[in-house]
Design a protein around this motif. Structure first.
Motif, PDB file in Angstrom:
ATOM      1  N   THR A 180      26.315  -0.460   9.141  1.00  0.00           N
ATOM      2  CA  THR A 180      25.027  -0.715   9.788  1.00  0.00           C
ATOM      3  C   THR A 180      24.257   0.561  10.119  1.00  0.00           C
ATOM      4  OG1 THR A 180      25.795  -2.795  10.727  1.00  0.00           O
ATOM      5  CG2 THR A 180      23.894  -1.784  11.768  1.00  0.00           C
ATOM      6  N   SER A 181      24.879   1.530  10.743  1.00  0.00           N
ATOM      7  CA  SER A 181      24.141   2.723  11.171  1.00  0.00           C
ATOM      8  C   SER A 181      24.514   3.963  10.370  1.00  0.00           C
ATOM      9  CB  SER A 181      24.376   2.985  12.665  1.00  0.00           C
ATOM     10  OG  SER A 181      25.747   3.279  12.906  1.00  0.00           O
ATOM     11  N   ALA A 182      25.070   3.752   9.173  1.00  0.00           N
ATOM     12  CA  ALA A 182      25.495   4.895   8.355  1.00  0.00           C
ATOM     13  C   ALA A 182      24.322   5.814   8.036  1.00  0.00           C
ATOM     14  CB  ALA A 182      26.139   4.402   7.057  1.00  0.00           C
ATOM     15  N   GLY A 183      23.216   5.228   7.568  1.00  0.00           N
ATOM     16  CA  GLY A 183      22.046   6.033   7.240  1.00  0.00           C
ATOM     17  C   GLY A 183      21.431   6.702   8.452  1.00  0.00           C
ATOM     18  N   ASP A 184      21.468   6.016   9.588  1.00  0.00           N
ATOM     19  CA  ASP A 184      20.915   6.574  10.831  1.00  0.00           C
ATOM     20  C   ASP A 184      21.699   7.808  11.251  1.00  0.00           C
ATOM     21  OD1 ASP A 184      19.464   4.204  10.674  1.00  0.00           O
ATOM     22  OD2 ASP A 184      20.716   3.179  12.142  1.00  0.00           O
ATOM     23  N   HIS A 185      23.022   7.726  11.148  1.00  0.00           N
ATOM     24  CA  HIS A 185      23.852   8.863  11.533  1.00  0.00           C
ATOM     25  C   HIS A 185      23.781   9.983  10.495  1.00  0.00           C
ATOM     26  CE1 HIS A 185      25.491   6.132  14.578  1.00  0.00           C
ATOM     27  NE2 HIS A 185      25.892   7.229  15.191  1.00  0.00           N
ATOM     28  N   PHE A 186      23.627   9.620   9.225  1.00  0.00           N
ATOM     29  CA  PHE A 186      23.428  10.670   8.221  1.00  0.00           C
ATOM     30  C   PHE A 186      22.163  11.457   8.549  1.00  0.00           C
ATOM     31  CE2 PHE A 186      21.543  12.519   4.499  1.00  0.00           C
ATOM     32  CZ  PHE A 186      22.611  13.076   3.824  1.00  0.00           C
ATOM     33  N   ALA A 187      21.074  10.745   8.835  1.00  0.00           N
ATOM     34  CA  ALA A 187      19.816  11.420   9.174  1.00  0.00           C
ATOM     35  C   ALA A 187      19.982  12.294  10.408  1.00  0.00           C
ATOM     36  CB  ALA A 187      18.710  10.388   9.395  1.00  0.00           C
ATOM     37  N   ALA A 188      20.738  11.800  11.406  1.00  0.00           N
ATOM     38  CA  ALA A 188      20.950  12.574  12.627  1.00  0.00           C
ATOM     39  C   ALA A 188      21.664  13.886  12.334  1.00  0.00           C
ATOM     40  CB  ALA A 188      21.747  11.751  13.636  1.00  0.00           C
ATOM     41  N   GLY A 189      22.742  13.809  11.557  1.00  0.00           N
ATOM     42  CA  GLY A 189      23.482  15.023  11.223  1.00  0.00           C
ATOM     43  C   GLY A 189      22.638  15.984  10.402  1.00  0.00           C
ATOM     44  N   PHE A 190      21.930  15.454   9.423  1.00  0.00           N
ATOM     45  CA  PHE A 190      21.087  16.288   8.560  1.00  0.00           C
ATOM     46  C   PHE A 190      20.005  16.985   9.383  1.00  0.00           C
ATOM     47  CE2 PHE A 190      17.761  17.420   5.670  1.00  0.00           C
ATOM     48  CZ  PHE A 190      18.379  17.675   4.457  1.00  0.00           C
ATOM     49  N   LEU A 191      19.331  16.238  10.244  1.00  0.00           N
ATOM     50  CA  LEU A 191      18.240  16.814  11.030  1.00  0.00           C
ATOM     51  C   LEU A 191      18.747  17.831  12.044  1.00  0.00           C
ATOM     52  CD1 LEU A 191      16.065  13.612  11.544  1.00  0.00           C
ATOM     53  CD2 LEU A 191      15.497  15.601  10.143  1.00  0.00           C
ATOM     54  N   CYS A 192      19.934  17.599  12.600  1.00  0.00           N
ATOM     55  CA  CYS A 192      20.520  18.603  13.489  1.00  0.00           C
ATOM     56  C   CYS A 192      20.677  19.925  12.751  1.00  0.00           C
ATOM     57  CB  CYS A 192      21.880  18.132  14.009  1.00  0.00           C
ATOM     58  SG  CYS A 192      21.794  16.988  15.393  1.00  0.00           S
TER      59      CYS A 192
END
Length: 323
Positions: A269-281
């Motif tokens: 469910t939130s795989a893409g959301d967490h990928f974006a979070a890590g990438f943006l960090c």
């Protein structure tokens, strides 16, 4: 350090794992897609969910990313709309408790929104959203005062259905000198608003995230070609290719970064959301693009091993990106 402000749907997720997908056909949901539902359908789905083992977690695509970034020590804020109810209060607490600046707007007439998430074997998710107050976020709710103090604006792709709102956000961001990040919505949302989605990406977006299906819907070509097509329109293009990892392009430079292997996928469910979070960090810390994608992959790997949208604190506390 640069700060990032998210704008998106403030939804609480009610998630249940399915042993068989037959129920999706029975209730008329397209597997892997997202649909909006009315109050009658929502009440029927909630009756079904209550009979299944389920979890209740704060959701909303961009809000999930903002919470994850804040837990990693990044300064973030979030704009969305909730109802004046207990669920709205709990949603606000889910932001402030991890350090996200609460810029929520409260509806006086509508309840807080809920996302019903059905998880198939293998982790694929199907969403049915009862948007309620979240859908009442309007262009006039976005003001310079509410958006000031941030260097990046992170837009949720699902907002593309509200042309006035998402374009107002993008225009204000540019006037305030902000970079615009956009995580594309489900492929069916893009196809329903294809011309406008392409218009947004070409004229306003600096950093775009899309999975394989979303990238193909947006560009009409396969992932690698889609990456190049998007990179001609934005500063940084990211195409996520599932278990194979991600493709990143900035200018003429291209990176292929593998996913982190996990023993069992529980819920994507939130795989893409967490990928974006890590990438943006990584990006906000000035790290190389391949390192940003590695950070996204690692965070996403943790997310898909738990049911719901929240990585438990005992796991999250051990996640640190220092180099």
């Amino acid at each position: 350090m640069d700060k990032i402000l998210g704008v998106g749907n403030a939804l609480t997720d009610v998630s249940a794992a399915l042993k068989k997908d037959d129920i999706l056909k029975e209730i008329g949901l397209p597997k892997g897609g997202m649909v909006h539902i009315d109050t009658v359908t929502f009440e029927r789905l909630m009756q079904i969910l209550e009979r299944l083992e389920h979890t209740v977690t704060p959701g909303g695509s961009v809000a999930n990313s903002c919470r994850a970034m804040a837990r990693l020590g990044m300064p973030t804020g979030f704009i969305g709309k909730v109802g004046r109810d207990q669920m709205g209060l709990l949603y606000a607490q889910s932001l402030t408790s991890v350090g996200v600046e609460n810029r929520l707007i409260t509806s006086e007439t509508l309840p807080s929104g809920v996302c019903c998430a059905f998880i198939s074997e293998g982790g694929e998710r199907t969403f049915a959203d009862h948007m309620a107050a979240s859908l009442d976020l309007r262009a006039e709710d976005l003001t310079e005062e509410r958006m000031q103090g941030y260097q990046y604006l992170f837009l949720e792709g699902y907002l593309v259905q509200n042309h006035a709102l998402i374009e107002r956000a993008a225009v204000l961001a540019k006037e305030l000198g902000m970079k615009v990040v956009m995580d594309m919505a489900s492929y069916n949302i893009i196809l329903e608003d294809l011309d406008f989605s392409r218009f947004l990406v070409e004229h306003y977006v600096d950093v775009v995230f899309a999975n394989e299906e979303e990238a193909k819907a947006l560009t009409s070509v396969e992932p690698e070609e889609a990456l190049h097509a998007l990179a001609q329109r934005v500063e940084t293009a990211v195409v996520k290719v599932g278990a194979k990892g991600s493709l990143v392009q900035r200018g003429k430079e291209v990176w292929c970064v593998p996913a982190v292997r996990v023993e069992q996928v529980v819920d994507t469910t939130s795989a893409g959301d967490h990928f974006a979070a890590g990438f943006l960090c990584g990006m906000l810390q000035g790290k190389p693009m391949d390192r940003c994608a590695e950070m996204g992959a690692r965070l996403s790997a943790y997310a898909i091993q738990v049911m719901g949208t929240v990585i438990p604190e005992n796991i999250f506390s051990g996640i640190r990106f220092k180099n």
